[in-house]
Design a protein around this motif. Structure first.
Motif, PDB file in Angstrom:
ATOM      1  N   ASP A 116      15.221  10.592  61.019  1.00 44.49           N
ATOM      2  CA  ASP A 116      15.590  11.635  60.062  1.00 44.49           C
ATOM      3  C   ASP A 116      16.156  12.826  60.840  1.00 44.49           C
ATOM      4  O   ASP A 116      15.428  13.495  61.570  1.00 44.49           O
ATOM      5  CB  ASP A 116      14.380  12.077  59.242  1.00 44.49           C
ATOM      6  N   TYR A 117      17.441  13.069  60.688  1.00 49.02           N
ATOM      7  CA  TYR A 117      18.076  14.180  61.402  1.00 49.02           C
ATOM      8  C   TYR A 117      17.778  15.541  60.765  1.00 49.02           C
ATOM      9  O   TYR A 117      18.043  16.575  61.368  1.00 49.02           O
ATOM     10  CB  TYR A 117      19.586  13.952  61.492  1.00 49.02           C
ATOM     11  N   ARG A 118      17.283  15.533  59.543  1.00 48.32           N
ATOM     12  CA  ARG A 118      16.925  16.775  58.839  1.00 48.32           C
ATOM     13  C   ARG A 118      18.084  17.775  58.851  1.00 48.32           C
ATOM     14  O   ARG A 118      17.888  18.988  58.978  1.00 48.32           O
ATOM     15  CB  ARG A 118      15.696  17.425  59.466  1.00 48.32           C
ATOM     16  N   THR A 119      19.284  17.260  58.710  1.00 49.31           N
ATOM     17  CA  THR A 119      20.494  18.083  58.858  1.00 49.31           C
ATOM     18  C   THR A 119      20.508  19.272  57.915  1.00 49.31           C
ATOM     19  O   THR A 119      20.976  20.356  58.284  1.00 49.31           O
ATOM     20  CB  THR A 119      21.747  17.221  58.631  1.00 49.31           C
ATOM     21  N   PHE A 120      19.987  19.122  56.716  1.00 49.01           N
ATOM     22  CA  PHE A 120      20.032  20.200  55.733  1.00 49.01           C
ATOM     23  C   PHE A 120      19.254  21.425  56.209  1.00 49.01           C
ATOM     24  O   PHE A 120      19.497  22.552  55.762  1.00 49.01           O
ATOM     25  CB  PHE A 120      19.481  19.719  54.385  1.00 49.01           C
ATOM     26  N   VAL A 121      18.333  21.225  57.155  1.00 44.41           N
ATOM     27  CA  VAL A 121      17.572  22.338  57.731  1.00 44.41           C
ATOM     28  C   VAL A 121      17.934  22.542  59.196  1.00 44.41           C
ATOM     29  O   VAL A 121      18.240  23.657  59.636  1.00 44.41           O
ATOM     30  CB  VAL A 121      16.049  22.095  57.611  1.00 44.41           C
ATOM     31  N   SER A 122      17.923  21.451  59.972  1.00 40.31           N
ATOM     32  CA  SER A 122      18.132  21.557  61.424  1.00 40.31           C
ATOM     33  C   SER A 122      19.580  21.822  61.807  1.00 40.31           C
ATOM     34  O   SER A 122      19.863  22.401  62.856  1.00 40.31           O
ATOM     35  CB  SER A 122      17.676  20.269  62.118  1.00 40.31           C
TER      36      SER A 122
END
Length: 305
Positions: free
Chosen positions: A163-169
């Motif tokens: 999970d790259y958590r792009t929306f936050v990270s």
């Protein structure tokens, strides 16, 4: 005329005589503010050769002796005044620039861009393992006490990212394709932080993914600072809330930036530095006094035994 403009005019009126010709001669003599006037820590951080040029660049500039953190860029349009502190003019102009552009609140313009005694850090994490619930380091950013970015690297995950958590990270697969190895980043960050005050928000999370420790007495965490916690009834406030309410700068509106988050934490610290350090000194003295009382009590008990 604004107060800032009046401040500048007052400074400039303190002397009617210029030494512009002398300044130009000094510039020529010193080769346009080059290496003979290098300013910065005596011991530089030595990174591996291929990355050293990318991230931490030596500061070169002519600085006023009473304002070592100021870098003055002089052009033919500038005027140099006798008996006037250059730092006062730079401060006044910075205040004027800040009023014109609120985004400048996190970075001190015309300031020293190298390593300082105080460093702020922020990290971005991605998820690994089942459901991406376990966090690992993906990016680490460091800024100096003026908000200037001195280190910013993506870090190669040591196991498969689920999970790259792009929306936050803000981290994407392409960011980690040619990212730096974890061991190299860990070592570089450790060298930079050694002997320095570390500022950040919820730093225990960052230190955990870096597998590093830092002396408690050298940590300034905006998530633990008591005056900030009064805003949330004793709970740890979010950095987003502190930046919005105290600095007037909206951050984390979507994908996070570890550079901007580090800058916000640093600005919160420098804005409250005097009160913060005074409180730290009181706590330190209180602990020493308590330790001394306990030692005297133990000694007294030993004598009566």
């Amino acid at each position: 005329m604004t107060k800032v403009k009046k401040k500048i005019e007052t400074i400039k009126k303190t002397s009617t005589r210029t030494n512009w010709e002398a300044l130009k001669a000094e510039l020529k003599k010193n080769d346009s503010f080059k290496s003979s006037h290098d300013e910065g820590p005596s011991s530089s951080v030595h990174l591996n050769k291929k990355n050293e040029a990318k991230r931490i660049k030596p500061f070169k500039g002519f600085t006023n002796s009473t304002h070592k953190s100021k870098k003055l860029n002089v052009t033919s349009k500038d005027i140099w005044f006798d008996d006037v502190d250059v730092g006062d003019i730079v401060d006044a102009e910075d205040d004027l620039n800040e009023k014109k552009s609120p985004s400048n609140k996190l970075v001190k313009t015309n300031a020293f861009a190298g390593l300082t005694k105080v460093i702020a850090m922020d990290c971005e994490m991605v998820g690994v393992g089942e459901g991406g619930r376990e966090s690992v380091l993906a990016r680490v950013s460091l800024v100096n006490q003026f908000g200037k970015c001195i280190y910013d690297k993506f870090v190669k995950a040591r196991e498969e990212v689920t999970d790259y958590r792009t929306f936050v990270s803000g981290v994407r697969p392409s960011d980690l394709t040619n990212a730096e190895d974890f061991q190299i980043v860990q070592k570089e960050v450790a060298v930079i932080l050694q002997g320095r005050i570390l500022v950040g928000h919820a730093l225990w999370n960052d230190m955990k993914v870096l597998f590093l420790d830092h002396p408690k007495k050298c940590i300034r965490d905006t998530a633990k600072y008591k005056p900030f916690k009064t805003m949330t009834a004793g709970r740890s406030p979010s950095l987003r809330l502190l930046s919005s309410k105290i600095l007037g700068v909206p951050i984390q509106r979507g994908e996070h930036s570890s550079v901007q988050d580090a800058q916000a934490a640093m600005r919160l610290y420098t804005m409250h530095k005097r009160e913060w350090e005074t409180e730290k000194s009181k706590v330190k003295l209180s602990k020493k006094a308590k330790k001394k009382r306990n030692a005297n009590t133990a000694l007294g008990l030993a004598k009566t035994a």
